[in-house]
Design a protein around this motif. Sequence first.
Motif, short mmCIF file in Angstrom:
data_model
loop_
_atom_site.label_atom_id
_atom_site.label_comp_id
_atom_site.label_asym_id
_atom_site.label_seq_id
_atom_site.Cartn_x
_atom_site.Cartn_y
_atom_site.Cartn_z
N LEU A 489 8.96 -14.44 -1.25
CA LEU A 489 7.73 -14.97 -0.35
C LEU A 489 6.81 -13.81 0.24
N CYS A 490 5.41 -14.17 -0.07
CA CYS A 490 4.62 -13.46 0.58
C CYS A 490 4.23 -14.02 1.80
N HIS A 491 4.38 -13.33 3.24
CA HIS A 491 4.05 -14.02 4.53
C HIS A 491 2.55 -14.05 4.70
N TYR A 492 1.87 -13.70 3.83
CA TYR A 492 0.36 -13.84 4.23
C TYR A 492 -0.42 -14.51 3.17
N CYS A 493 -0.12 -14.66 1.88
CA CYS A 493 -0.74 -15.83 1.10
C CYS A 493 0.03 -16.94 0.75
N HIS A 494 1.61 -16.69 0.94
CA HIS A 494 2.45 -17.82 0.84
C HIS A 494 2.90 -18.09 -0.61
N HIS A 495 2.34 -17.04 -1.42
CA HIS A 495 2.83 -17.15 -3.01
C HIS A 495 4.31 -16.84 -3.04
N SER A 496 4.93 -17.48 -3.86
CA SER A 496 6.35 -17.40 -4.07
C SER A 496 6.93 -17.35 -5.28
N PHE A 497 7.82 -16.88 -5.65
CA PHE A 497 8.70 -17.13 -6.96
C PHE A 497 10.15 -16.67 -6.81
N ASP A 498 10.84 -17.01 -7.72
CA ASP A 498 12.44 -17.05 -7.65
C ASP A 498 12.39 -15.17 -7.86
N ALA A 499 13.22 -14.91 -6.83
CA ALA A 499 13.53 -13.23 -6.59
C ALA A 499 14.14 -12.68 -8.02
N PRO A 500 13.51 -11.76 -8.34
CA PRO A 500 14.08 -11.20 -9.53
C PRO A 500 15.50 -10.08 -9.36
N LYS A 501 16.27 -10.32 -10.12
CA LYS A 501 17.36 -9.47 -10.21
C LYS A 501 17.35 -8.03 -10.49
N LEU A 502 16.24 -7.69 -11.56
CA LEU A 502 16.28 -6.36 -12.07
C LEU A 502 14.77 -6.04 -11.87
N CYS A 503 14.72 -4.77 -11.88
CA CYS A 503 13.18 -4.08 -11.57
C CYS A 503 12.29 -4.65 -12.69
N PRO A 504 11.04 -5.25 -12.17
CA PRO A 504 9.84 -5.65 -13.04
C PRO A 504 9.48 -4.81 -13.97
N ASP A 505 9.42 -3.37 -14.15
CA ASP A 505 9.01 -2.47 -14.99
C ASP A 505 9.86 -2.47 -16.09
N PRO A 506 9.59 -2.94 -17.16
CA PRO A 506 10.20 -3.04 -18.57
C PRO A 506 11.03 -1.69 -18.94
N SER A 507 10.50 -0.44 -18.34
CA SER A 507 11.29 0.63 -18.76
C SER A 507 12.31 1.03 -17.95
N CYS A 508 12.47 0.05 -16.70
CA CYS A 508 13.43 0.46 -15.76
C CYS A 508 14.61 -0.59 -15.62
N GLN A 509 14.27 -1.56 -15.45
CA GLN A 509 15.38 -2.81 -15.55
C GLN A 509 16.49 -2.29 -14.77
N THR A 510 16.36 -1.71 -13.46
CA THR A 510 17.48 -1.38 -12.70
C THR A 510 17.67 -2.44 -11.68
N PRO A 511 18.97 -2.79 -11.37
CA PRO A 511 19.23 -3.91 -10.32
C PRO A 511 18.72 -3.53 -8.95
N LEU A 512 18.02 -4.61 -8.73
CA LEU A 512 17.19 -4.59 -7.56
C LEU A 512 18.21 -4.76 -6.07
#
Length: 760
Positions: A489-512
């Motif tokens: 959740l963004c505490h400024y604009c209140h945008h939200s989404f399901d928290a990712p489990k892996l890095c969003p960078d396709p070349s990384c994919q490390t667990p967050l």
Amino acid sequence: MPRAADSRFLWVEEGEPQTGLVATVAVDGPFDRTYSFAVPDEWRARIAPGQRVSVPLGKRNRLTTGFCIETAEGVWSSTLKPIHAALDSETFLGPRMLELGAWIAQHYCCPLGRTLTAMVPEAVRRQSGFLRVRYAQLRMPLEQITESAPRLGGKQRALLQALGARASPAPVGELLTESGASAATLAGLAKRGWVKVATRREPPASPTINVPLSEPDFVLTDEQAAAIKRVSAMLDAQRFRVGLLFGVSGSGKTEVYVRAIRRALEHGGQSILLVPEIALTTQLVMRLAARFGSVAVIHSGLTGVQRSLTWADIAAGRRAVIIGTRSAVFAPCPQLKLIVVDEEQEASYKNLAAPRFNVRDVAIKRAQVEGIPILLGSATPSLETWFNCQRAEHFERLELPRRVRNLPMPRVHIVDVRDFPQTPAGPPVLSPLLEKRLAETLARGEQAMLLMNRRGYARVIWCPRCKRPVRCPNCQVSMVYHAPRARALCHYCHHSFDAPKLCPDPSCQTPLVTLGAGTQRVEELLQRRFPRARLVRVDSDTMTRAAHYQQVVDDFEARRIDLMVGTQMIAKGLDFPFVSLVGVLSAENVGSVDFRAQERLFQLITQVAGRAGRNELPGEVVVQTALPEALALLAAVRHDYPAFVEGELAIRRLVRYPPYARLTRLILSDPRPAQLESEAQTLAANIRETIQAIGEPHVDLLGPHPCVLERLRKQYRYELLIRADSAVNMQRVLDRLRGEKRLRAKVKSLVVDVDPVDLS
């Protein structure tokens, strides 16, 4: 050829002057000027300063709402549009409130019409909740009617006699009951022209708080007695005066407020008590109601009908004690004798929409306009108020240096969390000392409060390989992890989404991983460590309505809750006698990010520490921090406000920041970064030219440069800071810029924030 008649205009032949009543109107909208309108004869008796009117505006004569500012007989020789209609039967803006509105509009660079609209809530303007009441009155003397109609029926005669016995119009329902007549009888008399029936909108009784009256057995300290004596003298003199009630937490400032309000009541007057947040009204309302009976409450949690009816009761003088948040400063008190501003230093007194006024400063100005005293209360006054007490003739300081009953101030421990083993998520949430003290406090059956000024579960969702957080796509800020739904959740604009489990960078994919604690994580940990403790979390996620907070306060007071963890909502203004321990987690994160950071840190630590030891139980405070050497923390440990102020003022003087200067912040926002930067540079050049043209050497401009929060809600942001040595010189520059229409830029948004409290 004469012009064809048109009811929208008062036409005159060229060169032919015309006289009549002219109204000056401030239109509600982005119009930085007033307009003149002719007052048709049909509206002459109903148009008065402060009333709303409907006026034709522009080439298409679009009907627009505005406020009548003044009326005067005038002469015009060109087309002058007439007022279309008067919208109100009465106004809540008398001459003094209009004067206050004009000052707000000028000082805070806001159009007058928009300012006046903000001063009277929409529900009040619409008279929400008002009832339609029919009134009847005789059109001619009763003797004249009976002489011309000797054969009146019994019911007709009874109704006429009931009306004749009254000096003012009678409510129809009451009249029919008294005379035994029917509505048909009344209608018949009205049809014959003997009786006039009209409908008025009237408020029913506003909501009341039913609390048994009680007067506590309270022994004043010598300092309280001296402060009350001085405030009473101010009230007796009935002159403008500003008193700063500077008292440590638990010193009995509220009792001074109560005695001052009582003195105002003895003068037949009304009092306004302002608090910065809804949360702080909870206990104060109940205590004031127990001392004074019916009080009026104004805050954003009211429904439109509640607000409208409360406003009407205040205007009619049926409520003498008013307590509320920001909008209460405009309460329509006809007999105002005293204003009190509790926790005067609070940043939440700043209105975040145009007009961007500070309630404390508006309250001071209203007291000046009304010619009455105002009392500012705080254990940690703003540096501006402290400075004014040293320099301004109409300010004075009243001190309460010790707690009631000589209770000791709480003992404060600073714990350096860097000394403990670090976890993958950061420093430990609970230090061994705090965990031990919590266990001891709960074992004794006492209560504890923990301040964590970050809501959510974790402050950052982090990729350990990329060394980057998951950011909001709309803002240049990190997403906050919220449990138990695993949402980002963004505490400024209140945008939200399901928290990712892996890095969003396709070349990384490390667990967050998640880093940094919030109130949710603290709550989870406390539930594990102290499973038998009755625990409540207080933040904006759990306290969605004022009633929720009221219930929590009631339960905590009744000792149905043992442990409270929350954000700064729990730090100020609350009085819980069985709290013996207060913990502050991640103290370095409770302040702001600008030049007021140390001031905010000192204030919040001091305020939350003051919740402990307010009765016979000794108080203890544990402050956990990674910056134990911060001067504000060291001063807070000693409860030494004067020492903190002395050091902080020396720094402010060196860098020419408030209270040694006045600031106006200009914030430009636009989705096009290149356009934004170009317009910011152009605006800066215009301002510098104006400053040079005025020839004022004590005014300068800082910037433009990107804001600390460079991107918010898909908008890039730049700022400029106008800095002046005094309010007078700042006003000269702003008036000149507004008059020459130079406070403009071709961007999505340009905000003018005079006397800003936050530079993020």
